[in-house]
Scaffold this motif. Structure first.
Motif, short mmCIF file in Angstrom:
data_model
loop_
_atom_site.label_atom_id
_atom_site.label_comp_id
_atom_site.label_asym_id
_atom_site.label_seq_id
_atom_site.Cartn_x
_atom_site.Cartn_y
_atom_site.Cartn_z
N GLU A 1 15.09 67.83 23.45
CA GLU A 1 15.68 69.06 22.95
C GLU A 1 14.78 70.26 23.22
N ALA A 2 13.47 70.07 23.05
CA ALA A 2 12.53 71.17 23.31
C ALA A 2 12.54 71.56 24.78
N MET A 3 12.65 70.56 25.66
CA MET A 3 12.67 70.85 27.10
C MET A 3 13.95 71.57 27.50
N ARG A 4 15.05 71.23 26.85
CA ARG A 4 16.29 71.96 27.10
C ARG A 4 16.16 73.40 26.63
N PHE A 5 15.50 73.58 25.49
CA PHE A 5 15.30 74.91 24.92
C PHE A 5 14.47 75.78 25.87
N PHE A 6 13.50 75.17 26.55
CA PHE A 6 12.62 75.91 27.46
C PHE A 6 12.95 75.65 28.92
N SER A 7 14.20 75.38 29.21
CA SER A 7 14.60 74.95 30.56
C SER A 7 14.28 75.99 31.64
N ASP A 8 14.17 77.26 31.27
CA ASP A 8 13.86 78.31 32.26
C ASP A 8 12.41 78.27 32.73
N HIS A 9 11.59 77.45 32.10
CA HIS A 9 10.15 77.48 32.38
C HIS A 9 9.63 76.14 32.91
N GLU A 10 10.47 75.41 33.64
CA GLU A 10 10.06 74.17 34.31
C GLU A 10 9.27 73.23 33.37
N PRO A 11 9.81 72.88 32.21
CA PRO A 11 9.02 72.07 31.25
C PRO A 11 8.69 70.69 31.80
N ARG A 12 7.50 70.23 31.46
CA ARG A 12 7.05 68.89 31.80
C ARG A 12 6.48 68.24 30.53
N LEU A 13 6.91 67.03 30.25
CA LEU A 13 6.37 66.28 29.11
C LEU A 13 5.09 65.59 29.55
N VAL A 14 4.06 65.68 28.71
CA VAL A 14 2.77 65.04 28.98
C VAL A 14 2.28 64.36 27.71
N GLY A 15 1.24 63.58 27.83
CA GLY A 15 0.57 63.04 26.65
C GLY A 15 1.18 61.76 26.11
N ALA A 16 0.87 61.50 24.84
CA ALA A 16 1.17 60.22 24.21
C ALA A 16 2.66 59.93 24.13
N VAL A 17 3.49 60.96 23.96
CA VAL A 17 4.93 60.73 23.84
C VAL A 17 5.49 60.21 25.16
N LEU A 18 4.97 60.69 26.26
CA LEU A 18 5.39 60.19 27.56
C LEU A 18 4.76 58.82 27.85
N TYR B 1 5.73 76.46 32.68
CA TYR B 1 5.21 77.20 33.82
C TYR B 1 5.84 78.58 33.88
N SER B 2 5.00 79.59 33.81
CA SER B 2 5.48 80.97 33.85
C SER B 2 4.32 81.89 34.19
N ASP B 3 4.59 82.85 35.04
CA ASP B 3 3.58 83.86 35.33
C ASP B 3 3.62 85.00 34.30
N GLN B 4 4.57 84.90 33.37
CA GLN B 4 4.70 85.88 32.29
C GLN B 4 4.74 85.12 30.95
N THR C 1 1.45 74.09 26.29
CA THR C 1 0.44 74.75 27.10
C THR C 1 1.15 75.56 28.18
N LEU C 2 0.78 76.84 28.29
CA LEU C 2 1.42 77.74 29.25
C LEU C 2 0.56 77.81 30.52
N LEU C 3 1.17 77.43 31.64
CA LEU C 3 0.46 77.38 32.91
C LEU C 3 1.16 78.27 33.93
N PRO C 4 0.42 78.81 34.90
CA PRO C 4 1.05 79.63 35.94
C PRO C 4 1.84 78.75 36.92
N TYR C 5 2.81 79.36 37.59
CA TYR C 5 3.67 78.62 38.51
C TYR C 5 2.89 77.92 39.62
N ASP C 6 1.76 78.50 40.02
CA ASP C 6 1.04 77.90 41.15
C ASP C 6 0.41 76.55 40.80
N LEU C 7 0.44 76.17 39.51
CA LEU C 7 -0.07 74.85 39.12
C LEU C 7 1.06 73.82 38.95
N LEU C 8 2.30 74.24 39.22
CA LEU C 8 3.40 73.31 39.05
C LEU C 8 3.30 72.13 40.02
#
Length: 209
Positions: free
Chosen positions: A92-109, A124-127, A174-181
């Motif tokens: 649900e959180a990834m759907r909520f942030f779908s405009d920002h290329e969400p990726r799940l990481v960590g223990a839940v994954l 991922y966002s430059d803004q 964690t907010l990361l720039p697009y170039d790290l996608l």
């Protein structure tokens, strides 16, 4: 008379056994006490066991293995249900942030999440302010922090972090720039690129379990 070589051999033989004991206790502390930091957990475990030799401290990978074993033995169905609930929250959180290329990481994954675990996402966002504005528009209170991640073996950088709650679960972004996608930050345990999952990959994972 026992020689220095014999004493050294005995210590070398005992080291794996001691590391195993510390790893098992650290896993118990993380599961039952809510500790999230591997180093903090193993230092506390070693102190409880009266082990102060640095050579007897387990690697993070050894603690992770003990953590999985502890969950299988003592949590069973409870851990399975908790993991699925957190993955559903992540979806649900990834759907909520779908405009920002969400990726799940960590223990839940990775499958080691418990009731104390946060849903950790990389966006991922430059803004970054656009993400903050999205939270504010929906009236979601949040806390701001920073996190240092290794972007490669030679360098580390600080990135903005947003913390909030949803469906009684902690969300850690964690907010990361697009170039790290294209290249995930390095995992603190394996020092290899972090395991990540897109929304599509998470949905496949949920359907298969």
């Amino acid at each position: 008379m026992t020689g220095r070589h014999d004493r050294g051999s005995h210590a070398a033989t005992r080291a794996p056994e001691l590391r195993r004991r510390v790893a098992v206790e650290a896993a118990r502390l993380m599961t039952e006490g809510g500790l999230r930091d591997y180093r903090q957990a193993k230092l506390k475990a070693a102190e409880r066991l009266g082990i102060f030799d640095e050579l007897s401290l387990p690697k993070n990978s050894e603690i992770e293995e003990a953590l999985r074993e502890h969950q299988r033995l003592f949590r069973g169905d409870d851990q399975t249900r908790t993991l699925r609930r957190l993955r559903e929250v992540a979806r649900e959180a990834m759907r909520f942030f779908s405009d920002h290329e969400p990726r799940l990481v960590g223990a839940v994954l990775e499958g080691t999440a418990d009731a104390h675990s946060a849903v950790c996402l990389h966006l991922y966002s430059d803004q970054p302010n656009n993400v903050i504005a999205h939270l504010r528009e929906h009236g979601i209170p949040y806390e701001e922090q920073t996190r240092r991640l290794r972007v490669d073996r030679a360098s580390a950088r600080d990135f903005p972090v947003l913390l909030f709650s949803a469906d009684d679960a902690a969300i850690d972004i964690t907010l990361l720039p697009y170039d790290l996608l294209r290249q995930a930050p390095l995992d603190r345990i394996s020092e290899k690129p972090m395991q990540r999952a897109s929304l599509g990959a998470l949905e496949i994972l949920l359907e298969s379990r």
